[in-house]
Write a protein that holds these residues in place. Structure first.
Motif, PDB file in Angstrom:
ATOM      1  N   ASP A   1      -1.240 -35.154 -53.287  1.00 27.64           N
ATOM      2  CA  ASP A   1      -2.337 -34.197 -53.277  1.00 27.64           C
ATOM      3  C   ASP A   1      -2.797 -33.861 -51.869  1.00 27.64           C
ATOM      4  N   GLU A   2      -2.785 -34.837 -50.962  1.00 29.09           N
ATOM      5  CA  GLU A   2      -3.283 -34.570 -49.617  1.00 29.09           C
ATOM      6  C   GLU A   2      -2.339 -33.694 -48.802  1.00 29.09           C
ATOM      7  N   ARG A   3      -1.099 -33.462 -49.277  1.00 33.91           N
ATOM      8  CA  ARG A   3      -0.133 -32.638 -48.551  1.00 33.91           C
ATOM      9  C   ARG A   3       0.256 -31.404 -49.354  1.00 33.91           C
ATOM     10  N   ARG A   4      -0.571 -30.995 -50.317  1.00 30.21           N
ATOM     11  CA  ARG A   4      -0.237 -29.840 -51.147  1.00 30.21           C
ATOM     12  C   ARG A   4      -0.221 -28.532 -50.358  1.00 30.21           C
ATOM     13  N   GLY A   5      -0.699 -28.552 -49.118  1.00 30.28           N
ATOM     14  CA  GLY A   5      -0.687 -27.343 -48.317  1.00 30.28           C
ATOM     15  C   GLY A   5       0.693 -26.880 -47.900  1.00 30.28           C
ATOM     16  N   VAL A   6       1.723 -27.720 -48.085  1.00 27.31           N
ATOM     17  CA  VAL A   6       3.078 -27.348 -47.670  1.00 27.31           C
ATOM     18  C   VAL A   6       3.879 -26.752 -48.820  1.00 27.31           C
ATOM     19  N   THR A   7       3.249 -26.537 -49.952  1.00 28.22           N
ATOM     20  CA  THR A   7       3.978 -26.018 -51.107  1.00 28.22           C
ATOM     21  C   THR A   7       3.120 -25.004 -51.847  1.00 28.22           C
ATOM     22  N   LEU A   8       3.714 -24.325 -52.814  1.00 30.05           N
ATOM     23  CA  LEU A   8       3.004 -23.382 -53.675  1.00 30.05           C
ATOM     24  C   LEU A   8       2.776 -24.021 -55.033  1.00 30.05           C
ATOM     25  N   ALA A   9       1.568 -23.855 -55.562  1.00 30.72           N
ATOM     26  CA  ALA A   9       1.243 -24.428 -56.865  1.00 30.72           C
ATOM     27  C   ALA A   9       1.989 -23.675 -57.963  1.00 30.72           C
ATOM     28  N   GLU A  10       2.047 -24.268 -59.134  1.00 29.93           N
ATOM     29  CA  GLU A  10       2.773 -23.665 -60.249  1.00 29.93           C
ATOM     30  C   GLU A  10       2.159 -22.330 -60.668  1.00 29.93           C
ATOM     31  N   ASP A  11       0.837 -22.225 -60.672  1.00 36.02           N
ATOM     32  CA  ASP A  11       0.220 -20.956 -61.052  1.00 36.02           C
ATOM     33  C   ASP A  11       0.510 -19.866 -60.024  1.00 36.02           C
ATOM     34  N   GLU A  12       0.639 -20.252 -58.760  1.00 38.36           N
ATOM     35  CA  GLU A  12       0.988 -19.263 -57.732  1.00 38.36           C
ATOM     36  C   GLU A  12       2.422 -18.783 -57.904  1.00 38.36           C
ATOM     37  N   LEU A  13       3.330 -19.686 -58.249  1.00 36.37           N
ATOM     38  CA  LEU A  13       4.713 -19.287 -58.510  1.00 36.37           C
ATOM     39  C   LEU A  13       4.786 -18.352 -59.716  1.00 36.37           C
ATOM     40  N   ALA A  14       4.011 -18.648 -60.757  1.00 31.70           N
ATOM     41  CA  ALA A  14       4.010 -17.781 -61.940  1.00 31.70           C
ATOM     42  C   ALA A  14       3.449 -16.403 -61.603  1.00 31.70           C
ATOM     43  N   ARG A  15       2.440 -16.371 -60.768  1.00 33.40           N
ATOM     44  CA  ARG A  15       1.866 -15.076 -60.378  1.00 33.40           C
ATOM     45  C   ARG A  15       2.872 -14.249 -59.586  1.00 33.40           C
ATOM     46  N   LEU A  16       3.616 -14.893 -58.699  1.00 38.54           N
ATOM     47  CA  LEU A  16       4.618 -14.177 -57.918  1.00 38.54           C
ATOM     48  C   LEU A  16       5.708 -13.608 -58.822  1.00 38.54           C
ATOM     49  N   ARG A  17       6.114 -14.364 -59.805  1.00 40.39           N
ATOM     50  CA  ARG A  17       7.170 -13.883 -60.701  1.00 40.39           C
ATOM     51  C   ARG A  17       6.711 -12.661 -61.497  1.00 40.39           C
ATOM     52  N   ASN A  18       5.428 -12.633 -61.843  1.00 45.61           N
ATOM     53  CA  ASN A  18       4.917 -11.509 -62.619  1.00 45.61           C
ATOM     54  C   ASN A  18       4.807 -10.230 -61.792  1.00 45.61           C
ATOM     55  N   ARG A  19       4.797 -10.348 -60.480  1.00 46.56           N
ATOM     56  CA  ARG A  19       4.649  -9.173 -59.619  1.00 46.56           C
ATOM     57  C   ARG A  19       5.971  -8.459 -59.372  1.00 46.56           C
ATOM     58  N   TRP A  20       7.079  -9.048 -59.776  1.00 44.25           N
ATOM     59  CA  TRP A  20       8.389  -8.473 -59.472  1.00 44.25           C
ATOM     60  C   TRP A  20       9.107  -8.092 -60.761  1.00 44.25           C
ATOM     61  N   ALA A  21       9.929  -7.053 -60.652  1.00 42.57           N
ATOM     62  CA  ALA A  21      10.619  -6.547 -61.839  1.00 42.57           C
ATOM     63  C   ALA A  21      11.580  -7.575 -62.411  1.00 42.57           C
ATOM     64  N   GLY A  22      12.248  -8.334 -61.554  1.00 40.42           N
ATOM     65  CA  GLY A  22      13.160  -9.378 -62.008  1.00 40.42           C
ATOM     66  C   GLY A  22      12.978 -10.639 -61.193  1.00 40.42           C
ATOM     67  N   SER A  23      12.992 -11.776 -61.842  1.00 38.37           N
ATOM     68  CA  SER A  23      12.804 -13.043 -61.132  1.00 38.37           C
ATOM     69  C   SER A  23      13.546 -14.159 -61.867  1.00 38.37           C
ATOM     70  N   GLU A  24      14.018 -15.124 -61.100  1.00 40.62           N
ATOM     71  CA  GLU A  24      14.664 -16.320 -61.653  1.00 40.62           C
ATOM     72  C   GLU A  24      14.111 -17.537 -60.934  1.00 40.62           C
TER      73      GLU A  24
ATOM     74  N   VAL B   1       8.343 -21.533 -45.852  1.00 40.63           N
ATOM     75  CA  VAL B   1       7.554 -20.589 -45.063  1.00 40.63           C
ATOM     76  C   VAL B   1       6.384 -20.029 -45.865  1.00 40.63           C
ATOM     77  N   ALA B   2       6.577 -19.743 -47.132  1.00 36.64           N
ATOM     78  CA  ALA B   2       5.592 -19.010 -47.930  1.00 36.64           C
ATOM     79  C   ALA B   2       4.192 -19.619 -47.893  1.00 36.64           C
ATOM     80  N   PRO B   3       4.000 -20.949 -47.962  1.00 37.00           N
ATOM     81  CA  PRO B   3       2.635 -21.477 -47.959  1.00 37.00           C
ATOM     82  C   PRO B   3       1.866 -21.212 -46.677  1.00 37.00           C
ATOM     83  N   PHE B   4       2.567 -20.889 -45.587  1.00 40.83           N
ATOM     84  CA  PHE B   4       1.908 -20.716 -44.305  1.00 40.83           C
ATOM     85  C   PHE B   4       1.650 -19.254 -43.961  1.00 40.83           C
ATOM     86  N   LEU B   5       2.005 -18.336 -44.832  1.00 42.19           N
ATOM     87  CA  LEU B   5       1.756 -16.921 -44.594  1.00 42.19           C
ATOM     88  C   LEU B   5       0.315 -16.587 -44.956  1.00 42.19           C
ATOM     89  N   ARG B   6      -0.348 -15.822 -44.083  1.00 43.06           N
ATOM     90  CA  ARG B   6      -1.745 -15.454 -44.335  1.00 43.06           C
ATOM     91  C   ARG B   6      -1.843 -14.464 -45.484  1.00 43.06           C
TER      92      ARG B   6
END
Length: 555
Positions: free
Chosen positions: A377-400, A341-346
């Motif tokens: 590469d042509e279907r990368r819109g259905v997933t989150l890139a590695e830098d986006e995952l790292a950014r999300l982890r940094n926004r939360w107090a705890g992450s795994e 779901v996450a890649p399709f959220l505005r």
């Protein structure tokens, strides 16, 4: 009230059907609501500036005749419109490029001309102050004819001594094509059948038209939201369907075991599956013994889930980005999952912040997304890139992070309530001045020292307020200003939590707490809509400084 305005329902029928003693009571209610709605109508000095702030460059200007019943006697002639050969009232309107109404003028007798009415309302001056241009028909030729920078753009008129050239004819066609959308705005306004019963009272007609402007805009925005949701839903379904050769949509044992370890061993465990689709994950979670709320916007997917899994979950049709979530369990959840779901959220951050307040103590929010390296590469819109995952982890107090079967499971822990929300902390600036605007009533409370706490939401555009900062309050009805020094800022998950901890009399001493909550959230148009409140509420306590600005006149 809507039945009267939209369908021209008889007042006597409305009174009898709703067990009201008299039709005059219904009439009084309708007139009171019309007055309240008319007060919300956009003003000419603000509507163009709002379009300019959105990045617009041009508006559409036109007039229309609201046909009325003919009046006999000497007063009849002034209401007769020679252009339309009918009696009525003249109304001017401004719309944006798509034909959405942004302003309507006062109603005038039908014999009035459009260009005279536009001059009386000083439309060109307001457009020039906002930095906008306007497209209009030939009825507005001569309204604004400076040689250097005209504001009103019209076509060319043919005269006896001058026939239009081919270039001028093409220019007229271009202007007509671009301004055709203004008719959509008038069409939305005239679908309210109450206009067919308008008499010649221009004051009542003006109030009614402004009220219908508010209702028409609200209805257009509602349909645009529904259309956008359907479009995004179809886009999501098509993208997932086209990606079946890359995505394994089955729920594997390894994935399920990782999720079940996040559920409590007690029998009252509860999970929320956001974007449940056809319900595979929700059914597996339900089989583990916990209660499951499965949310999706697609009615087709929910119908398929009910057919496949029956009552395994509570199937809810909900837009998790827009709806307040009143149908969700008020006690929170032990596990919240977002699978593909996450890649399709505005607005991913805002949605996660809102969902991050729903886990129970010890609960978690889990994002499940395909591994980016496993997707072409042509279907990368259905997933989150590695830098986006790292950014999300940094926004939360705890992450795994757990990788399993080509999927990434990102487990996010809820930040502590005393911690400033991450999206606010990232915008902190050292001791700075902030500018807030208040209504005349609230500014009067502030100036008298009765209001000592301001309740706000943490929007993404507003910099964070800290203790020691200076806040300048502006009176919207005048040019008065008042400086204050911030003593304390306290963050809360919602306005209910804020009003439960703070003294409502210090926020608005003239309104009861229940009414204050309604005022903060707004009703029809929304002062602070749910999407903003989901970012958190803040109570700002302050000390007063002497006001500055124009001196008060001596008496």
């Amino acid at each position: 009230m809507l039945a009267v305005l939209r369908h021209d329902q008889r007042l006597r029928d409305m009174a009898g059907g709703n067990e009201v003693s008299s039709s005059s009571t219904v009439r009084r209610w309708v007139l009171e609501v019309v007055d309240l709605l008319a007060a919300r109508a956009p003003r000419l000095d603000r509507a163009p500036k709002k379009i300019a702030r959105r990045g617009g460059a041009v508006v559409l200007l036109d007039g229309t005749l609201v046909r009325t019943h003919r009046r006999t006697g000497p007063d009849n002639r002034k209401n007769y419109n020679g252009k339309h050969k009918a009696h009525g009232l003249l109304v001017l309107a401004l719309t944006d490029e798509k034909g959405n109404l942004i302003w309507t003028s006062s109603a005038r007798p039908g014999r009035a001309s459009e260009i005279t009415a536009a001059r009386h309302d000083h439309i060109t001056r307001h457009l020039r102050e906002a930095g906008l241009g306007a497209l209009a028909d030939l009825g507005f030729v001569g309204l604004d004819d400076p040689d250097d920078a005209p504001v009103i753009i019209t076509g060319r008129k043919a005269t006896r001594s001058h026939r239009l050239t081919n270039a001028e004819k093409e220019a007229n066609q271009l202007v007509s094509h671009e301004r055709a959308a203004v008719e959509h705005g008038f069409a939305n306004l005239k679908t309210w059948r109450i206009l067919t019963k308008v008499r010649m009272n221009v004051q009542h007609a003006t109030t009614l038209l402004r009220a219908l402007l508010v209702l028409a805009n609200h209805e257009v925005q509602r349909w645009q939201t529904i259309t956008r949701r359907r479009s995004l839903c179809c886009q999501h379904e098509d993208c997932i369907t086209d990606s079946h050769q890359y995505l394994d949509l089955r729920v594997h044992d390894e994935t399920l075991s990782l999720l079940l370890t996040r559920l409590p061993t007690a029998t009252d465990g509860r999970a929320l599956d956001v974007g449940c689709g056809t319900g595979e994950l929700a059914a597996h979670l339900s089989s583990s013994g916990c209660a499951v709320d499965a949310v999706d916007w697609s009615e087709t997917a929910l119908a398929d889930a009910r057919a496949r899994h029956g009552d395994a979950a509570r199937w809810l049709r909900l837009d998790i980005e827009e709806d307040y979530g009143g149908s969700l369990h008020p006690g929170g959840y032990d596990l919240i999952t977002l699978r593909f779901v996450a890649p399709f959220l505005r607005s991913l951050d805002r949605t996660l912040d809102a969902l991050g307040r729903r886990p129970r103590p010890g609960g978690a929010l889990v994002l499940i997304t395909p591994l980016a390296s496993a997707i072409p590469d042509e279907r990368r819109g259905v997933t989150l890139a590695e830098d986006e995952l790292a950014r999300l982890r940094n926004r939360w107090a705890g992450s795994e992070r757990h990788d399993a079967k080509g999927l990434v499971l990102l487990v996010l822990r809820r930040p502590s309530q005393d911690e400033t929300p991450p999206h606010v902390a990232a915008r902190r600036t050292p001791s700075s001045a902030h500018h807030f605007h208040l209504t005349g009533r609230h500014y009067g409370q502030l100036e008298a020292g009765r209001k000592t706490i301001e309740a706000r939401v943490a929007t993404s555009e507003r910099p964070a307020v800290e203790a020691g900062d200076t806040v300048v309050f502006h009176d919207r009805s005048s040019d008065r200003e008042l400086d204050i020094i911030v003593k304390r800022t306290t963050w809360y998950a919602s306005f209910e939590d804020l009003l439960g901890a703070e003294d409502p009399a210090r926020i608005d001493p003239d309104r009861p707490p229940d009414g204050l909550l309604v005022e903060l959230r707004g009703d029809l148009c929304g002062i602070h809509p749910p999407a903003e409140e989901a970012l958190g509420a803040v109570a700002i306590e302050f000390d007063h400084r002497p006001p500055h600005g124009p001196a008060a006149p001596c008496r």
